[in-house]
Design an enzyme around this catalytic site. Structure first.
Site, mmCIF file in Angstrom:
data_model
loop_
_atom_site.group_PDB
_atom_site.id
_atom_site.type_symbol
_atom_site.label_atom_id
_atom_site.label_comp_id
_atom_site.label_asym_id
_atom_site.label_seq_id
_atom_site.Cartn_x
_atom_site.Cartn_y
_atom_site.Cartn_z
ATOM 1 C CG ASP A 1 -3.185 14.204 4.468
ATOM 2 O OD1 ASP A 1 -3.084 15.349 4.109
ATOM 3 O OD2 ASP A 1 -3.500 13.372 3.711
ATOM 4 C CG ASP B 1 -3.594 30.146 10.673
ATOM 5 O OD1 ASP B 1 -4.600 30.593 10.873
ATOM 6 O OD2 ASP B 1 -3.506 28.628 10.887
ATOM 7 C CG ASP C 1 -0.258 26.020 7.279
ATOM 8 O OD1 ASP C 1 -0.993 26.582 8.037
ATOM 9 O OD2 ASP C 1 0.333 24.999 7.390
ATOM 10 C CD GLU D 1 -2.882 -0.881 -0.146
ATOM 11 O OE1 GLU D 1 -2.922 0.256 -0.650
ATOM 12 O OE2 GLU D 1 -3.999 -1.763 -0.394
#
Length: 349
Positions: free
Chosen positions: A324, A252, A197, A69
């Site tokens: 993520d 931010d 960010d 995977e």
């Protein structure tokens, strides 16, 4: 050696492998449940590792390395930095990546293309749909086709590289990724913006965008780093900001202390970004769908890969992106673009 993305998947592989050994009545010399290691009496060793535990990957040697995977693993650093040397010890060592595709915004797609490229004669790749598995039941396949979305069925059963279930942006490398040679620092035809960010435990992402008079946006530069101090980030951010002569950096609004530190200690001034996540995503979706957002293939590839793999979280009732590795560049881009577009709206409009 078999490498799984996380410990949950590694446990499934461990159960499957140990069952095979029992079924075949293979004699073992070592069977370590805790460390996930099995050594047979002929000296062959099976070792199961997790990509999440980077320290466990170092200092190994393998005849065969299997990554299961692989597309779930965010990037290929686990291989290039930690596992690539493991293939140098024995002659004819090889690595096999196995995975369901997760769109093109993933290192695994690049590896797949190497297998199709004659210049990489040591690489090979193949795509196997559900039809290659003789154990699958046609009736079940037909039922899955009816009950699943087209994208999800294409991803899970057809091994389709194009689709990605829950994908937020319809971004295409043929349309939105190229060498941007016409834009240089200081070009008066463009307005240069920055999006920042700040990551504390996550990555810090800083992107530079150029905007033309027709409101086309070009991502021309980026800085992405993890686990650095504010002073370290500030050095690179200031260098890039001065290089492109950025008009405004949007940060931010939750990072007020960092914003103050950047201003007072490093002479880097930022403005608070507009924080409406879904409205900002919608604005960028419109740009992407109208081919008005382009990424530089040399200097903004991580940003492109992030946007290509950015997806909705299906586990939340309210529409919300997954948090993520893809989030940081996407957030930085959204801060810059949406704040800039909102700033142009007249109160009389």
């Amino acid at each position: 050696m078999v490498v799984a993305p996380n410990f949950s998947l590694s446990s499934i592989i461990w159960d499957y492998t140990t069952q095979i050994i029992r079924d075949l009545a293979l004699e073992t010399e070592r069977f370590n449940q805790k460390d996930k290691v099995i050594r047979l009496v002929n000296g062959s060793t099976f070792r199961l590792l997790s990509a999440n535990n980077r320290d466990s990957l170092i200092g190994r040697a393998a005849n065969l390395l299997i990554v299961d995977e692989a597309a779930i693993i965010p990037n290929d650093e686990y291989f290039t930095r930690d596992l690539r040397p493991a293939l140098s010890t024995f002659p004819d060592s090889r690595c096999l990546w196995i995975s369901t595709p997760r769109g093109k915004g993933n290192y695994l797609y690049e590896y797949y293309l190497r297998g199709q490229d004659p210049e990489f004669d040591n690489w090979g790749s193949a795509r196997f749909t559900w039809r290659a598995n003789p154990l699958l039941n046609q009736i079940d396949i037909d039922e899955a086709r009816k009950s699943m979305s087209k994208n999800l069925f294409g991803q899970e059963y057809e091994c389709d590289w194009i689709t990605l279930e829950g994908k937020i942006f319809n971004i295409d490398e043929n349309k939105h990724l190229r060498q941007i040679e016409e834009i240089n620092p200081g070009d008066y035809r463009y307005e240069f913006l920055g999006g920042l960010d700040i990551g504390y435990r996550d990555e810090t992402a800083f992107v530079v965008l150029a905007k033309d008079s027709e409101e086309n946006f070009y991502v021309v530069d980026e800085y992405v780093a993890k686990e650095g101090t504010t002073s370290t980030h500030a050095i690179y951010i200031k260098e890039i900001a001065e290089k492109w002569d950025i008009d405004t950096i949007y940060i931010d609004s939750a990072a007020q202390q960092t914003k103050a530190d950047l201003a007072y200690d490093y002479d880097i001034y930022c403005e608070n970004a507009q924080k409406s996540v879904n409205d900002g995503i919608l604005a960028i979706q419109n740009l992407v769908d109208n081919d008005k957002l382009v990424f530089d293939i040399d200097n903004a590839r991580h940003s492109f890969d992030s946007m290509a793999a950015y997806r909705w979280n299906e586990r939340t009732e309210k529409q919300k992106p997954v948090h993520d590795w893809t989030s940081h560049c996407c957030d930085a881009i959204r801060y810059a673009i949406y704040s800039n577009l909102r700033g142009q709206v007249s109160i009389y409009a």
